[in-house]
Scaffold this motif. Structure first.
Motif, mmCIF file in Angstrom:
data_model
loop_
_atom_site.group_PDB
_atom_site.id
_atom_site.type_symbol
_atom_site.label_atom_id
_atom_site.label_comp_id
_atom_site.label_asym_id
_atom_site.label_seq_id
_atom_site.Cartn_x
_atom_site.Cartn_y
_atom_site.Cartn_z
ATOM 1 N N HIS A 1 -51.987 37.317 26.971
ATOM 2 C CA HIS A 1 -51.581 36.201 26.122
ATOM 3 C C HIS A 1 -52.706 35.214 25.863
ATOM 4 C CE1 HIS A 1 -47.304 37.091 27.745
ATOM 5 N NE2 HIS A 1 -47.457 37.653 26.562
ATOM 6 N N ALA A 2 -53.729 35.237 26.692
ATOM 7 C CA ALA A 2 -54.858 34.321 26.493
ATOM 8 C C ALA A 2 -55.572 34.589 25.168
ATOM 9 C CB ALA A 2 -55.852 34.440 27.653
ATOM 10 N N GLY A 3 -55.366 35.775 24.598
ATOM 11 C CA GLY A 3 -55.996 36.110 23.325
ATOM 12 C C GLY A 3 -55.269 35.588 22.106
ATOM 13 N N LEU A 4 -54.174 34.866 22.303
ATOM 14 C CA LEU A 4 -53.392 34.389 21.154
ATOM 15 C C LEU A 4 -54.185 33.437 20.257
ATOM 16 C CD1 LEU A 4 -50.769 34.157 19.545
ATOM 17 C CD2 LEU A 4 -49.989 32.445 21.223
ATOM 18 N N PRO A 5 -54.819 32.386 20.786
ATOM 19 C CA PRO A 5 -55.576 31.496 19.892
ATOM 20 C C PRO A 5 -56.687 32.218 19.134
ATOM 21 C CG PRO A 5 -55.232 30.444 22.032
ATOM 22 C CD PRO A 5 -54.822 31.878 22.187
ATOM 23 N N ALA A 6 -57.392 33.131 19.799
ATOM 24 C CA ALA A 6 -58.470 33.862 19.132
ATOM 25 C C ALA A 6 -57.919 34.785 18.046
ATOM 26 C CB ALA A 6 -59.266 34.671 20.157
ATOM 27 N N SER A 7 -56.758 35.380 18.292
ATOM 28 C CA SER A 7 -56.143 36.243 17.279
ATOM 29 C C SER A 7 -55.851 35.453 16.014
ATOM 30 C CB SER A 7 -54.843 36.851 17.820
ATOM 31 O OG SER A 7 -55.088 37.781 18.853
ATOM 32 N N ILE A 8 -55.267 34.281 16.186
ATOM 33 C CA ILE A 8 -54.968 33.434 15.023
ATOM 34 C C ILE A 8 -56.261 33.005 14.324
ATOM 35 C CG2 ILE A 8 -53.990 31.221 14.313
ATOM 36 C CD1 ILE A 8 -51.982 31.555 16.656
ATOM 37 N N ALA A 9 -57.254 32.612 15.120
ATOM 38 C CA ALA A 9 -58.531 32.179 14.546
ATOM 39 C C ALA A 9 -59.220 33.301 13.794
ATOM 40 C CB ALA A 9 -59.437 31.645 15.652
ATOM 41 N N ASN A 10 -59.172 34.528 14.335
ATOM 42 C CA ASN A 10 -59.823 35.669 13.690
ATOM 43 C C ASN A 10 -59.166 36.006 12.350
ATOM 44 O OD1 ASN A 10 -61.611 35.872 15.797
ATOM 45 N ND2 ASN A 10 -60.542 37.558 16.820
#
Length: 272
Positions: free
Chosen positions: A255-264
């Protein structure tokens, strides 16, 4: 940016607490993933629902759950197993009613073996649909009563159309289609299925839910969006042609990858 689709997320309640500000900043759609284990459904899940509702105070996005799936298929031939599956689906919908959820994910019964063999046996396609109806009929009625959609997610599906036809066969506003991008990409890379955007096109406006995860076409990775090999431009171009407003749910292993997913996805000009 304001015209771009808003991405939601699949989270457990603990992760919701961690990412609460992000989920409320644009009232992102949410899928809670605490309620699929039998141990949870057979126990007292009401404190978990109350905690989730407390965390969602002020949230205006849609809320749903991932329904039970582990250890069974919705097309079981065994009448006793079928009774257990019926029970699990109804238990999941009890959670949906308590939570005010408007979708519950159900796993597709179509396997890679089916793709090669359903036409190898007399009336096998019709029989598969019949078995799903026998299993799901009570859940469909219950979903209709509480205003919830059962969205059928591709798992091994090599044919992107079979699951769509299954959903249509119920002739119910409460049975629709889900796509998991990583599952579709696995099927494309490992079993010769079409690419992910073809699954979107096959679903059309029956598509009401999508799990967004990145992968390599070999396994079910659930990587941060942008870290795999899915053609996201093709996927979002296909989604843009729909009127069904599907829930766009990022479903990650970490779940820590959620902000990066949105940013990408924002950096690609595809979503926010």
């Amino acid at each position: 940016m304001s015209d771009l689709p808003i991405l939601g997320a699949a989270l457990n309640v603990n992760a919701l607490e961690t990412h609460r500000r992000l989920m409320l900043d644009k009232h992102r759609d949410l899928e809670l993933q605490d309620f699929w284990p039998a141990e949870v459904l057979n126990g007292d899940w009401t404190p978990l629902v109350e905690r989730a509702k407390s965390l969602l105070d002020g949230h205006e996005g849609r809320v749903g759950i991932h329904g039970p799936f582990w250890g069974f298929n919705i097309d079981s031939v065994d009448v006793d197993v079928r009774q257990v599956v019926r029970k699990r689906l109804l238990q999941g919908l009890d959670v949906c009613e308590a939570l005010g959820a408007t979708h519950m994910v159900v796993h597709s019964p179509y396997s890679t073996w089916d793709y090669n063999n359903l036409d190898n046996f007399e009336n096998a396609r019709e029989r598969k649909v019949e078995l799903c109806h026998l299993t799901m009929k009570d859940a469909v009625r219950r979903a209709e009563d509480i205003g919830c959609e059962l969205v059928i997610e591709n798992i091994e599906d090599k044919d992107p159309h079979a699951r769509v036809k299954l959903a249509e066969s119920f002739d119910s506003p409460s049975v629709k289609v889900s796509i998991d991008t990583g599952h579709a990409h696995y099927a494309h890379g490992s079993t010769g299925a079409p690419p992910v955007d073809y699954y979107v096109k096959a679903a059309g406006n029956a598509l009401r839910h999508i799990h967004l995860q990145d992968a390599d076409g070999y396994a079910d990775r659930h990587w941060t969006l942008g870290e795999g090999t899915i053609n996201w431009h093709a996927v979002f171009d296909a989604l843009a042609k729909l009127d069904s407003n599907p829930r766009l749910i990022i479903e990650l292993r970490d779940h820590a990858g959620l902000p990066a997913s949105i940013a990408n996805m924002a950096a690609l000009g595809l979503a926010q």
